[in-house]
Structures are given as C-alpha cells and as structure tokens.
Design a protein around this motif. Structure first.
Motif, PDB file in Angstrom:
ATOM      1  N   ALA A  24       0.832  -1.220   0.000  1.00 33.01           N
ATOM      2  CA  ALA A  24       0.000   0.000   0.000  1.00 33.01           C
ATOM      3  C   ALA A  24       0.859   1.259   0.000  1.00 33.01           C
ATOM      4  CB  ALA A  24      -0.939  -0.018   1.204  1.00 33.01           C
ATOM      5  N   LEU A  25       1.906   1.285   0.807  1.00 31.70           N
ATOM      6  CA  LEU A  25       2.776   2.448   0.857  1.00 31.70           C
ATOM      7  C   LEU A  25       3.533   2.620  -0.453  1.00 31.70           C
ATOM      8  CD1 LEU A  25       4.171   2.113   4.489  1.00 31.70           C
ATOM      9  CD2 LEU A  25       2.565   3.833   3.631  1.00 31.70           C
ATOM     10  N   SER A  26       3.939   1.475  -1.015  1.00 31.38           N
ATOM     11  CA  SER A  26       4.633   1.552  -2.299  1.00 31.38           C
ATOM     12  C   SER A  26       3.722   2.118  -3.363  1.00 31.38           C
ATOM     13  CB  SER A  26       5.142   0.169  -2.690  1.00 31.38           C
ATOM     14  OG  SER A  26       5.761   0.192  -3.952  1.00 31.38           O
ATOM     15  N   HIS A  27       2.471   1.648  -3.347  1.00 32.80           N
ATOM     16  CA  HIS A  27       1.520   2.146  -4.340  1.00 32.80           C
ATOM     17  C   HIS A  27       1.220   3.629  -4.107  1.00 32.80           C
ATOM     18  CE1 HIS A  27      -1.761   1.835  -7.249  1.00 32.80           C
ATOM     19  NE2 HIS A  27      -2.516   2.537  -6.379  1.00 32.80           N
ATOM     20  N   ALA A  28       1.053   3.995  -2.834  1.00 28.93           N
ATOM     21  CA  ALA A  28       0.789   5.412  -2.523  1.00 28.93           C
ATOM     22  C   ALA A  28       1.957   6.296  -2.967  1.00 28.93           C
ATOM     23  CB  ALA A  28       0.524   5.571  -1.037  1.00 28.93           C
ATOM     24  N   SER A  29       3.177   5.822  -2.717  1.00 25.03           N
ATOM     25  CA  SER A  29       4.361   6.592  -3.113  1.00 25.03           C
ATOM     26  C   SER A  29       4.394   6.806  -4.615  1.00 25.03           C
ATOM     27  CB  SER A  29       5.620   5.876  -2.642  1.00 25.03           C
ATOM     28  OG  SER A  29       6.772   6.517  -3.118  1.00 25.03           O
ATOM     29  N   THR A  30       4.116   5.707  -5.350  1.00 22.72           N
ATOM     30  CA  THR A  30       4.138   5.797  -6.816  1.00 22.72           C
ATOM     31  C   THR A  30       3.036   6.723  -7.312  1.00 22.72           C
ATOM     32  OG1 THR A  30       5.021   3.542  -6.939  1.00 22.72           O
ATOM     33  CG2 THR A  30       4.027   4.459  -8.938  1.00 22.72           C
ATOM     34  N   ALA A  31       1.817   6.612  -6.712  1.00 25.01           N
ATOM     35  CA  ALA A  31       0.698   7.452  -7.145  1.00 25.01           C
ATOM     36  C   ALA A  31       0.978   8.924  -6.870  1.00 25.01           C
ATOM     37  CB  ALA A  31      -0.584   6.997  -6.443  1.00 25.01           C
ATOM     38  N   ILE A  32       1.566   9.238  -5.694  1.00 27.62           N
ATOM     39  CA  ILE A  32       1.890  10.632  -5.379  1.00 27.62           C
ATOM     40  C   ILE A  32       2.942  11.153  -6.335  1.00 27.62           C
ATOM     41  CG2 ILE A  32       2.898  12.130  -3.613  1.00 27.62           C
ATOM     42  CD1 ILE A  32       1.613  10.289  -1.507  1.00 27.62           C
ATOM     43  N   LEU A  33       3.915  10.284  -6.653  1.00 30.25           N
ATOM     44  CA  LEU A  33       4.982  10.706  -7.555  1.00 30.25           C
ATOM     45  C   LEU A  33       4.455  10.973  -8.962  1.00 30.25           C
ATOM     46  CD1 LEU A  33       7.998  11.251  -7.733  1.00 30.25           C
ATOM     47  CD2 LEU A  33       8.336   8.826  -8.279  1.00 30.25           C
ATOM     48  N   ASN A  34       3.392  10.244  -9.310  1.00 30.00           N
ATOM     49  CA  ASN A  34       2.835  10.423 -10.653  1.00 30.00           C
ATOM     50  C   ASN A  34       2.069  11.751 -10.792  1.00 30.00           C
ATOM     51  OD1 ASN A  34       3.841   8.057 -11.720  1.00 30.00           O
ATOM     52  ND2 ASN A  34       2.042   6.840 -11.093  1.00 30.00           N
ATOM     53  N   LEU A  35       1.714  12.369  -9.661  1.00 30.21           N
ATOM     54  CA  LEU A  35       0.960  13.625  -9.745  1.00 30.21           C
ATOM     55  C   LEU A  35       1.757  14.708 -10.472  1.00 30.21           C
ATOM     56  CD1 LEU A  35      -0.727  13.745  -6.211  1.00 30.21           C
ATOM     57  CD2 LEU A  35      -1.814  13.271  -8.405  1.00 30.21           C
ATOM     58  N   PRO A  36       2.996  15.001 -10.087  1.00 30.17           N
ATOM     59  CA  PRO A  36       3.742  16.050 -10.815  1.00 30.17           C
ATOM     60  C   PRO A  36       4.220  15.581 -12.179  1.00 30.17           C
ATOM     61  CG  PRO A  36       5.108  15.114  -9.098  1.00 30.17           C
ATOM     62  CD  PRO A  36       3.736  14.556  -8.880  1.00 30.17           C
ATOM     63  N   LEU A  37       4.242  14.248 -12.388  1.00 33.74           N
ATOM     64  CA  LEU A  37       4.693  13.756 -13.689  1.00 33.74           C
ATOM     65  C   LEU A  37       3.572  13.752 -14.722  1.00 33.74           C
ATOM     66  CD1 LEU A  37       6.946  10.751 -12.564  1.00 33.74           C
ATOM     67  CD2 LEU A  37       7.703  12.847 -13.699  1.00 33.74           C
ATOM     68  N   ASP A  38       2.404  14.070 -14.305  1.00 34.35           N
ATOM     69  CA  ASP A  38       1.278  14.079 -15.243  1.00 34.35           C
ATOM     70  C   ASP A  38       1.572  15.031 -16.397  1.00 34.35           C
ATOM     71  OD1 ASP A  38      -1.556  15.115 -16.179  1.00 34.35           O
ATOM     72  OD2 ASP A  38      -1.833  13.152 -15.211  1.00 34.35           O
ATOM     73  N   GLU A  39       1.174  14.612 -17.588  1.00 27.41           N
ATOM     74  CA  GLU A  39       1.468  15.414 -18.784  1.00 27.41           C
ATOM     75  C   GLU A  39       0.774  16.767 -18.763  1.00 27.41           C
ATOM     76  OE1 GLU A  39       0.443  13.124 -22.145  1.00 27.41           O
ATOM     77  OE2 GLU A  39       2.077  11.669 -21.920  1.00 27.41           O
ATOM     78  N   THR A  40      -0.294  16.838 -18.012  1.00 27.76           N
ATOM     79  CA  THR A  40      -1.019  18.125 -17.958  1.00 27.76           C
ATOM     80  C   THR A  40      -0.266  19.159 -17.112  1.00 27.76           C
ATOM     81  OG1 THR A  40      -2.328  17.382 -16.072  1.00 27.76           O
ATOM     82  CG2 THR A  40      -3.217  16.974 -18.277  1.00 27.76           C
ATOM     83  N   VAL A  41       0.641  18.669 -16.291  1.00 30.13           N
ATOM     84  CA  VAL A  41       1.429  19.581 -15.452  1.00 30.13           C
ATOM     85  C   VAL A  41       2.665  19.991 -16.259  1.00 30.13           C
ATOM     86  CG1 VAL A  41       2.676  19.879 -13.289  1.00 30.13           C
ATOM     87  CG2 VAL A  41       0.603  18.445 -13.375  1.00 30.13           C
ATOM     88  N   LYS A  42       2.665  21.246 -16.646  1.00 28.32           N
ATOM     89  CA  LYS A  42       3.781  21.730 -17.472  1.00 28.32           C
ATOM     90  C   LYS A  42       4.862  22.395 -16.626  1.00 28.32           C
ATOM     91  CE  LYS A  42       1.629  20.501 -21.220  1.00 28.32           C
ATOM     92  NZ  LYS A  42       2.145  19.341 -22.003  1.00 28.32           N
ATOM     93  N   ARG A  43       4.442  23.067 -15.584  1.00 33.69           N
ATOM     94  CA  ARG A  43       5.390  23.807 -14.757  1.00 33.69           C
ATOM     95  C   ARG A  43       5.002  23.646 -13.293  1.00 33.69           C
ATOM     96  NH1 ARG A  43       3.807  26.892 -19.005  1.00 33.69           N
ATOM     97  NH2 ARG A  43       5.441  27.583 -20.473  1.00 33.69           N
ATOM     98  N   ILE A  44       6.012  23.666 -12.431  1.00 32.51           N
ATOM     99  CA  ILE A  44       5.780  23.522 -10.993  1.00 32.51           C
ATOM    100  C   ILE A  44       6.577  24.623 -10.279  1.00 32.51           C
ATOM    101  CG2 ILE A  44       6.009  21.982  -8.989  1.00 32.51           C
ATOM    102  CD1 ILE A  44       5.984  19.628 -10.911  1.00 32.51           C
ATOM    103  N   THR A  45       5.848  25.397  -9.510  1.00 34.07           N
ATOM    104  CA  THR A  45       6.505  26.498  -8.818  1.00 34.07           C
ATOM    105  C   THR A  45       7.162  25.998  -7.540  1.00 34.07           C
ATOM    106  OG1 THR A  45       4.558  27.058  -7.543  1.00 34.07           O
ATOM    107  CG2 THR A  45       4.768  28.082  -9.717  1.00 34.07           C
ATOM    108  N   PRO A  46       8.098  26.745  -6.994  1.00 40.39           N
ATOM    109  CA  PRO A  46       8.735  26.304  -5.731  1.00 40.39           C
ATOM    110  C   PRO A  46       7.740  26.173  -4.595  1.00 40.39           C
ATOM    111  CG  PRO A  46      10.073  27.956  -6.843  1.00 40.39           C
ATOM    112  CD  PRO A  46       8.819  27.905  -7.606  1.00 40.39           C
ATOM    113  N   PHE A  47       6.676  27.008  -4.593  1.00 39.79           N
ATOM    114  CA  PHE A  47       5.684  26.880  -3.519  1.00 39.79           C
ATOM    115  C   PHE A  47       4.892  25.569  -3.655  1.00 39.79           C
ATOM    116  CE2 PHE A  47       6.340  31.526  -3.852  1.00 39.79           C
ATOM    117  CZ  PHE A  47       6.713  31.774  -2.563  1.00 39.79           C
ATOM    118  N   ALA A  48       4.637  25.152  -4.921  1.00 36.52           N
ATOM    119  CA  ALA A  48       3.961  23.859  -5.134  1.00 36.52           C
ATOM    120  C   ALA A  48       4.864  22.727  -4.690  1.00 36.52           C
ATOM    121  CB  ALA A  48       3.585  23.692  -6.608  1.00 36.52           C
TER     122      ALA A  48
END
Length: 772
Positions: free
Chosen positions: A651-675
């Motif tokens: 479960a933790l492994s899956h959660a880690s991977t899912a959280i990591l996939n959030l910023p890797l989503d293709e719709t996310v083009k830029r990430i600010t330091p506050f994000a």
C-alpha cells in the motif's frame, strides 16, 4: 351146420381139456379163462363151434358105443340126453356167464379207465395246486413291492422286486404269468424311480423353502464369529492383522462348534437321507448318470426360482435384499454340503457354475437398483448385508472375487452420495457464514472449537479471558467438523469385508480434494469479488487456516493409510489451491486498498503554479494516513503479521508511486517552488506517519518519493547530472523522471522571472539527457 373145427385149434384143445376135468368147479375154473380170452379176442363163435364139435364127436362116440352096446347105448343115450340137456343148460349158463363176465369186464374196464383218468386228474390238480401256490407267492411278492412303495420303503421295494425277478420268477418261468410279471418289472422299476424322485423333489422343495432360514442362520453364525474375533483383538492386538476366515481366525474359533445343517438351538435339521436313498436306488437300477444329470437340471431350475425379476433397495429393513442373499447363501451351503456328503455326485464345476450364475444375477440386480438409492446410511446397510454374505460364503470355500467387485461398486456409489451430501453442507456453511472473527463465550465452547479444528492457539487456555474471538470465522470449525465426519464415514466402509484399501485411500484423497477445492476454496475465491476489505481479510484468514488444515490432513491421511504398497507422502491438491487462493485474496486486498489510495490521491488539489507557501499537509494526505492507520488497526488486525506487513508495504509503495505520478502528469507543465514546498510538506507528513509504525522496511518504500521531492526542491539541480552525486543523494530517483521534474520545477520557477530564460534553461537540461 357149422364148419368143422380144426382139431389142432387151440380152442378145440382147450375145450377138450375142459371136458376132461374131474369136477364141475375145475370145469368152471378152466372154462372161465377160455371164455375171457375168447371175449377179448372176439372168438366166441369159435368156442361154441369147438363145443358143438366136441359134442358131436362125443355123440358119435356114444352112438358108436351104443351100436356096440345098444342097451348101454340107450342108457348112454339117455345119459347123453341128460348130458346134452345139461350141456345145453350149461351152454346157456355159459352164455349167460359170458354175458355177465362180459358186462362185468366192461364195467371193470370202465372203472379202471375211470381210475386211470382220476389219477391223471388228481396229478394235474396237484400240479395245478403247486403252480397256483407258486404263482400266488409271486403275486404276493409283487403286491408286497407295491405295498412297500405305498409305505415309502423304496429301497425295500427295489430289493423285493430284485428277489422276485431273480429268484421267484425263475421257479414259475414255464407259466404265462411269469412272462407277464417279467414284462412288468421295468415298469415297476420306473414306478420306484419315479416314487423316489417324487420324494426327492419334495425334499428339494423343502430345502429350497428352508434356504432363506438356513442362510439367515449362517449369517448369524458369521456375525457371532466376527464378534468373537473383535473380542480376541481387544484381548490380544496380535490378532488385529488377521482377518475373518483367515487360517488363524479359523483355528482360534474352532472351539466354538456350530453345525449349521443340524442345530437344535436354531432348529435347523437338513436330513440328506432322501438324497442318499435316491442315489442308491438309481445306482442299483444302473441309472446313476441319468439321475446325476436330472438332479443337476433340477438344481439349476431351483436356482432360477431364487432370483427375482427386480429388487427393492429402498425398504428400511432391507427385507428384499436380505431375503435374496439369505436364500442364495442357503442354496449354496446345501450344494457344498452335498459335495462333502457324497462322492463324485455333484461336480465342482457344476456347483461353481451355479455360484457364478447366482453372483452375476445378484450383482446385476443390485447394480440395476443402485440408482434409486440416494441415502448413504442406507447404502452402508446394504454394504453390510453384502459383506456378511461374502464372509459367510467365503467360509464355505466359494470364490467371492466378483462380489468384492460389487462392494467396490457400492463404495463408489457410497462415496458419491457422501460427497454430494457434504458438498451441499459445505456450500451452505460457506454461503451462510458472516465472515467475522468467531466469538467464544466460555471455556467449554473454546475447547469444542479447538478439538474439532486444526488450530494451534497463541495462548494457553488458562490465560484466556472470555468472551474472546478466534481469528477465523464460524465456517472454519464447521467445515472441519464436516471433514472429520467425511473421513469417519468413508472409513466406516473400510473393514474386514472390503479388501480394496488402496481404493479407499485414493477415493478419500480425491473426494477431499474435490470438496475442499471446489466447494470451499473456490466458493471463498468467488466471494473475493466483495468490495468490503474486512470480508476479504476474513476470507484470507480462513484460507490461511484451511491451508494449515490441509497440511494436517495430509499427515493424518498418511498415518491412516491402510495400503502398505503406497509409501510416498500424501499430497492434497487443495493445499496448493488454498495457498494460491491466499495470494488471490492478498491481491484482492491490495487491489481494494490501492483503489482506495487512488481515490484519495485523486482528490489531491495541488496548485502547481502556486505563489503562496502552505504550512499544513493537504487534506487528502491526512485522509490517506488516517485510512492507512485505520486499516492497519482494524481491518488488517486479524491477519498474520507477515501478511499484514506485506499488504502495508504494498500500500505504501503504491501510494508513493501514485503521489509521484501527480507532478509527472502530462497536464502539469510547470511547478513552482511553492507547489514543491506543498508536495514536500505532504511527503514529510507521510514519512512521519511511516516512522510512527516503527518498521524500517516500510520506510524504504518512500525513498524514491522523498529523494524525488528533495531533488525538486534542491537549489543545485546540477548534482543530479553528476553520476557520483546522483548515486549518493538521489540513487532511488529515475533518471528520466528526475530530469522531467527538474525541468518542470525550473520552468515553473523561471516563469515568474522571465519566460525567455526558462526556455533556454529547458533546452540546456534536455541536451544533457539527449532529449529533444
């Protein structure tokens, strides 16, 4: 005038001598024989002529003398006349006497003839009387033969007939009655043979009628022998390896004498005298072969009468089957007894042929009626009667191999019925279970559950407090009870009467596998489609215990194996199937937990272009850690520690991977330091939660996420492109993902400053990794 008689004639001489007699009596005495001879010779006329001639001669002599002496002549004439007168008178008297003699002679002849005739008649009468007496004796003996037949003294009648034929008939062989009686002897012999056969048929009919009771007595005797053998086994275990009808059992039981054919206690009396008499009579008649053939044909017909056209196996008392088996047993016992009591009368091949025919008919009847039996208890009773039948007839020397095949058929049917019944029970248990840990209210309940289940408690029974709960649900002990009952009922079929122990072992193993695999394991796997993790966890717990139960069963079956030819371990396919089902259940739990984690992470609302710092972790992260905490302390609590840790790890492994996939989503083009800071706050919160679990292994699941977030927030991203620095600080970060995220973070940071600079920076980083 009559002719002259020759002086030399015998009559003339006789007459001349007669006349010379000195006295009248002499004259008469001499005259009578002459007259008699004359009478029988029919010469009376010659006699008269002789007398007349003699008279004439005398007259001539007288006349001559008279001429010589007249006076004397005259006187002589006178005398002569007187003589003549006397002669005439005498002649008359002679004639009368002749007639009288003739009459008396005729009468005498008639009397003599009558006497001769009477003597002949008397002799004939005597001979006739003797003949009649002899014939009457023969007739009396002939009648005595029939009287003996009427009195059922067949052999005495046959002996009397033999005496009549060989002794008495020879004495009157010249009489026609002897021929008539001689001709009647074969018919009388046939009458004796028919009479003795009639008595034998009556005996055979009574034997056939008594066959069932005789078989019942034989079954009773076998049952008593079995009881005595069981008692001997209790007293001396060495007898356990010897079965009923074995040499050792027969020797040990020979002190209990029991004559089935003649027993006052059971009132069985089978007298073979009619058979012996019939055999002896036919042997005397020279018809032994004919009698042997006719007897064999009669027994074959009687055998056919024993076999009914159909058989009812559904009656509670089993009367139809018992009557059939008892009748056949009685019939077969009489056949064996006949072989033992006679010599070369009943051929072994004929008796075996009858036995095989009865066995085949019995097997056909029982097999044909088996489809009507749907109760395993009833089938066990049927097997018991058949087994008793087998033991009884095996004791009498019959081949019971085909009947053992019948028992195998009964066992197959029995195992099918048991499997069907327990299959329904298992299905009901599985379908009605609440899939909750089983509550126990007191020690008595606890002991019952532990005794019937293959379960090793974590605590001693003295340390338990009630009420308490056991890890498995109620279905597990109920299934264990059914498994034990199934084993016991299968082994009920295995005893001294069933020699196919390897078949029982294999059938038991196969049936158990089918029940556990299809009715328990598969049913539990089918229920894994549930959306309730708690139910899935309980199913997984039950599967864990069923796997343990299967391992225990394998050892139990190995120890209980009755066949010495099988030496390898007993392996149940259900053991591996429960193990595979555990994996399926674990995967299902992973799927549900990960799905919930996905649902929670999908609620994450990161503002990747945020321009404001965030001090608190996100709501979804708080919900996620709360969910993980709850599922660990409630839903997964009953699981074994290794399974629980494995699920948590996944479960933790899956959660880690899912959280990591959030910023890797293709719709996310830029990430600010506050994000990046907000993401770092959430990952730190998750890391703190994992630290609270006190399991370093679980923390390893977050290494990639923590290192990636740290990379995203670093002020010196060039370290990532230095292999030595990357391996030291960012060894868990994927090279391509790390480069993409650095670009997005740098792009987000540069957007606020200068769009042109951001573009140049992206091109430079991309060239380092060969990206376009």
């Amino acid at each position: 005038m009559p002719s002259a008689v020759d002086p030399g004639d015998d009559l003339y001489v006789a007459v001349k001598q007669i006349t010379q007699s000195s006295s009248d009596p002499d004259y008469i005495d001499q005259l009578v024989p002459v007259m008699k001879d004359v009478r029988y010779s029919d010469r009376a006329g010659h006699l008269i002529q002789a007398l007349n001639q003699l008279s004439a001669e005398r007259e001539a002599d007288i006349e001559k003398m008279c001429n010589n002496n007249h006076q004397e002549f005259v006187s002589s004439v006178n005398s002569l006349l007187r003589v003549r007168e006397g002669t005439v008178r005498l002649t008359t008297e002679i004639l009368q006497l002749n007639q009288s003699i003739q009459a008396s002679t005729e009468k005498l002849a008639e009397q003599k003839k009558a006497l001769v005739d009477s003597r002949g008649v008397r002799q004939n009468i005597d001979e006739t009387s003797e003949a009649l007496n002899a014939c009457l004796d023969v007739l009396r003996l002939a009648n005595q033969v029939h009287d003996l037949l009427t009195k059922k003294s067949h052999y005495a009648a046959l002996r009397a007939l033999d005496e009549l034929q060989n002794v008495h008939l020879k004495e009157i062989s010249r009489y026609k009655i002897a021929e008539m009686i001689e001709k009647s002897v074969p018919a009388t012999q046939r009458l004796i043979a028919e009479a003795v056969m009639t008595d034998l048929n009556t005996w055979l009919y009574r034997i056939r009628e008594a066959s069932q009771y005789l078989g019942e007595v034989a079954f009773y005797h076998t049952d008593m022998r079995r009881t005595r053998h069981e008692e001997r086994i209790k007293e001396d275990e060495r007898f356990q390896k010897f079965k009923i009808n074995s040499a050792m059992e027969l020797v040990a039981d020979e002190t209990d004498e029991f004559d089935i054919l003649n027993n006052d206690e059971t009132e069985t009396q089978v007298d073979f005298s009619p058979l012996f008499e019939c055999m002896h009579i036919h042997e005397t008649l020279g018809r032994s072969d004919h009698f042997r053939t006719e007897y064999a044909a009669t027994r074959r017909r009687q055998k056919e009468l024993l076999i009914p056209s159909s058989l009812n196996l559904l009656d509670d008392d089993g009367s139809d089957l018992s009557s059939l088996l008892e009748s056949i047993a009685g019939f077969a016992i009489v056949e064996k007894a006949t072989m033992k009591k006679t010599e070369n009368f009943r051929a072994a091949v004929d008796v075996d042929e009858l036995w095989d025919s009865m066995c085949q008919s019995t097997i056909k009847l029982i097999s044909g009626a088996l489809h009507t039996v749907d109760n395993d208890d009833l089938l066990l009773k049927i097997k018991g009667r058949v087994a008793l039948f087998i033991l009884t007839l095996e004791h009498w020397g019959y081949n019971v191999s085909t009947l053992n095949d019948l028992v195998l058929i009964l066992f197959e049917k029995y195992s099918e019925l048991l499997k069907q019944r327990f299959s329904e029970d298992f299905q009901e248990i599985v379908s009605t279970d609440d899939y909750m840990p089983m509550p126990i209210n007191n020690l008595e309940e606890y002991d019952k559950v532990v005794n019937v289940s293959w379960y090793t408690p974590d605590k001693d029974r003295d340390q338990l407090t009630f009420p308490c709960v056991l890890p498995f649900s109620q279905m597990y002990p109920l299934c264990c009870i059914d498994i034990r009952n199934f084993l016991n009922q299968i082994y009920l079929f295995s005893d001294d009467h069933f020699q196919r122990s390897s078949v029982i072992d294999e059938t038991l193993k196969t049936s158990l596998d089918e029940l556990l695999c299809e009715k328990v394991c598969q049913s539990l796997v089918d229920r894994l489609s549930s959306q309730y993790p708690g139910q899935i966890v309980q199913i997984l717990t039950n599967l864990e215990h069923f796997e343990t139960a299967c391992q225990e069963l394998q050892e139990l079956l190995f120890q209980a194996r009755s066949s010495s030819s099988d030496t390898g371990p007993v392996v149940l396919a259900a053991t591996e199937q429960f193990r595979a089902a555990k994996k399926t259940a674990s995967d299902r739990i992973f799927e549900l937990v990960n799905s919930k984690i996905d649902d929670l992470i999908e609620t994450a609302e990161y503002d990747w272009m945020s321009t404001r710092p965030t001090a608190e972790p996100s709501n979804y992260m708080q919900e996620l850690t709360r969910y993980l905490s709850n599922i660990m302390n409630s839903v997964l609590l009953g699981l074994p520690a290794e399974i629980k840790e494995f699920i948590y790890f996944d479960a933790l492994s899956h959660a880690s991977t899912a959280i990591l996939n959030l910023p890797l989503d293709e719709t996310v083009k830029r990430i600010t330091p506050f994000a990046v800071q907000a993401l770092a706050t959430d990952t730190e919160f998750l890391s703190s939660f994992v630290d609270s679990l006190n399991n370093p292994i679980l923390k390893e699941n977050l290494d990639e996420l923590l290192q990636t977030v740290a990379l995203m927030g670093t002020d010196n991203p060039d370290e990532f492109f230095d292999i030595a620095q990357r391996n030291r600080k960012y060894g868990k970060v994927d090279r391509e993902k790390g480069a993409i995220l650095i670009e997005k973070v740098m792009e987000g940071a540069a957007v606020a400053q200068s769009p042109t600079r951001a573009t140049d920076r992206f091109g430079t980083i991309g060239s380092r990794f060969g990206m376009r």
